[in-house]
Scaffold this active site. Structure first.
Site, PDB file in Angstrom:
ATOM      1  N   GLU A   9      -7.607  -8.006  13.342  1.00  0.00           N
ATOM      2  CA  GLU A   9      -8.156  -8.134  11.989  1.00  0.00           C
ATOM      3  C   GLU A   9      -7.906  -9.543  11.465  1.00  0.00           C
ATOM      4  O   GLU A   9      -6.764  -9.907  11.188  1.00  0.00           O
ATOM      5  CB  GLU A   9      -7.518  -7.102  11.040  1.00  0.00           C
ATOM      6  CG  GLU A   9      -7.766  -5.658  11.450  1.00  0.00           C
ATOM      7  CD  GLU A   9      -7.053  -4.662  10.549  1.00  0.00           C
ATOM      8  OE1 GLU A   9      -6.228  -5.095   9.703  1.00  0.00           O
ATOM      9  OE2 GLU A   9      -7.319  -3.452  10.675  1.00  0.00           O
ATOM     10  N   ASP A  52      -3.687  -8.417   3.106  1.00  0.00           N
ATOM     11  CA  ASP A  52      -5.049  -8.670   3.584  1.00  0.00           C
ATOM     12  C   ASP A  52      -5.655  -9.718   2.663  1.00  0.00           C
ATOM     13  O   ASP A  52      -5.677  -9.534   1.433  1.00  0.00           O
ATOM     14  CB  ASP A  52      -5.904  -7.398   3.513  1.00  0.00           C
ATOM     15  CG  ASP A  52      -5.434  -6.318   4.478  1.00  0.00           C
ATOM     16  OD1 ASP A  52      -4.701  -6.637   5.423  1.00  0.00           O
ATOM     17  OD2 ASP A  52      -5.812  -5.147   4.258  1.00  0.00           O
ATOM     18  N   HIS A  61      -5.589  -9.786   8.216  1.00  0.00           N
ATOM     19  CA  HIS A  61      -4.326  -9.044   8.132  1.00  0.00           C
ATOM     20  C   HIS A  61      -3.148  -9.892   8.602  1.00  0.00           C
ATOM     21  O   HIS A  61      -3.104 -10.324   9.756  1.00  0.00           O
ATOM     22  CB  HIS A  61      -4.460  -7.790   9.012  1.00  0.00           C
ATOM     23  CG  HIS A  61      -3.273  -6.890   9.038  1.00  0.00           C
ATOM     24  ND1 HIS A  61      -3.301  -5.608   8.540  1.00  0.00           N
ATOM     25  CD2 HIS A  61      -2.021  -7.064   9.523  1.00  0.00           C
ATOM     26  CE1 HIS A  61      -2.128  -5.028   8.718  1.00  0.00           C
ATOM     27  NE2 HIS A  61      -1.331  -5.903   9.318  1.00  0.00           N
ATOM     28  N   HIS A 113       1.570  -2.192   5.647  1.00  0.00           N
ATOM     29  CA  HIS A 113       1.401  -2.525   4.231  1.00  0.00           C
ATOM     30  C   HIS A 113       2.420  -1.792   3.360  1.00  0.00           C
ATOM     31  O   HIS A 113       2.845  -2.305   2.330  1.00  0.00           O
ATOM     32  CB  HIS A 113      -0.004  -2.162   3.759  1.00  0.00           C
ATOM     33  CG  HIS A 113      -1.071  -3.133   4.152  1.00  0.00           C
ATOM     34  ND1 HIS A 113      -1.372  -4.253   3.401  1.00  0.00           N
ATOM     35  CD2 HIS A 113      -1.916  -3.153   5.210  1.00  0.00           C
ATOM     36  CE1 HIS A 113      -2.373  -4.913   3.982  1.00  0.00           C
ATOM     37  NE2 HIS A 113      -2.716  -4.271   5.078  1.00  0.00           N
ATOM     38  N   ARG A 153       0.853  -1.198   0.000  1.00  0.00           N
ATOM     39  CA  ARG A 153       0.000   0.000   0.000  1.00  0.00           C
ATOM     40  C   ARG A 153       0.884   1.242   0.000  1.00  0.00           C
ATOM     41  O   ARG A 153       1.667   1.440   0.934  1.00  0.00           O
ATOM     42  CB  ARG A 153      -0.902  -0.003   1.236  1.00  0.00           C
ATOM     43  CG  ARG A 153      -1.859   1.188   1.366  1.00  0.00           C
ATOM     44  CD  ARG A 153      -2.627   1.114   2.676  1.00  0.00           C
ATOM     45  NE  ARG A 153      -3.345  -0.146   2.804  1.00  0.00           N
ATOM     46  CZ  ARG A 153      -3.878  -0.595   3.948  1.00  0.00           C
ATOM     47  NH1 ARG A 153      -3.746   0.120   5.068  1.00  0.00           N
ATOM     48  NH2 ARG A 153      -4.516  -1.748   3.975  1.00  0.00           N
TER      49      ARG A 153
END
Length: 280
Positions: free
Chosen positions: A252, A170, A255, A163, A118
């Site tokens: 999460e 994810d 994740h 990320h 990301r």
């Protein structure tokens, strides 16, 4: 025919449809990084270091549904830096996912990634969105019980993301043969991400108890309210990835970070596009 061969055949039969699930979005300009390439507008963009690869070149059978290149995410619009629906990771993380995929294929499942590397500019986009308390267009689905003013304090949004270091992903599990996720229609009625699977937005993954990016404590991997098949699905994902070196973020279920990280202290900002990883 063996179970693995059947799984591969089923996956191949649906791959073309699944690759069309997401569409490319315009990218954001302006960044700093290692090497750079010139875009058509003359703006110089950074490129990924050689240690980064497109997951499709390492593990082509893993399904990709990159949500941030679409409007179906908690922001409600394509996110800065996501120019193409592409998973980019450090090479060790990609190879580890390849090993996990082979284990799941033998059981009639496939991995599906929602997000991989990301760019920092995407994280900055999240931060700007979180500070705009008037923009709650996606609240009914992604954070129905969380006051938007609490997103930073509760840890849902931060100014840095693992990320951006390239070894975090994810993802979920899909039962084969896979069916395509239905298109999201901007403006459609939104249903809470923790609603029963038959009521919330239905992608093609197994039931994990919540949807992806659900800002709720029910997303905690080991939340005791998640039982039965949904808990078993989470544990299958967690154990399969743990066997190949991934650590789960307890808050999460989707994740995971591959350890040791190649770049534990570096946050990259090259765009998510093929040109970031080709021709370096």
């Amino acid at each position: 025919m063996t179970r693995l061969a059947s799984a591969l055949r089923a996956l191949a039969a649906t791959a073309a449809t699944l690759l069309a699930v997401t569409a490319a979005a315009p990218g954001a300009a302006g960044a700093t990084g290692t090497s750079a390439t010139s875009t058509g507008s003359g703006v110089s963009e950074p490129k990924a270091p050689d240690e980064f690869v497109a997951l499709r070149t390492v593990a082509p059978t893993i399904i990709q549904e990159i949500r941030y290149v679409t409007s179906h995410n908690f922001v409600g619009e394509p996110v800065d830096g996501y120019e193409q629906p592409l998973c980019i990771l450090t090479r060790p993380a990609a190879r580890a996912l390849q090993r996990a995929q082979w284990k799941l294929l033998r059981q009639g499942y496939s991995l599906k990634v929602y997000d991989c590397y990301r760019p920092q500019r995407a994280v900055d986009h999240f931060v700007r969105w979180a500070k705009d308390l008037q923009d709650e267009r996606m609240k009914p689905e992604f954070y129905p019980q969380v006051d938007k003013s609490r997103l930073f304090a509760d840890g849902y949004i931060a100014e840095k993301s693992g990320h951006s270091r390239g070894s975090t992903v994810d993802l979920t599990i899909v039962k084969l043969p896979a069916k395509p996720t239905r298109p999201y229609l901007p403006g459609e009625k939104l249903v809470p991400c923790y609603a029963p699977q038959g009521e919330r937005f239905r992608d093609n993954s197994v039931d994990m108890g919540t949807g992806y990016d659900c800002f709720d404590t029910l997303s905690h991997t080991d939340d005791p309210r998640i039982q039965g098949e949904r808990r078993a699905n989470r544990q299958l994902l967690k154990s399969t990835l743990a066997d190949v070196g991934f650590t789960n973020l307890p808050e999460e279920w989707w994740h995971f970070t591959h350890k040791p990280e190649l770049f534990p202290d570096t946050y990259f900002d090259f765009p998510v596009s093929w040109r970031s990883v080709v021709g370096r």
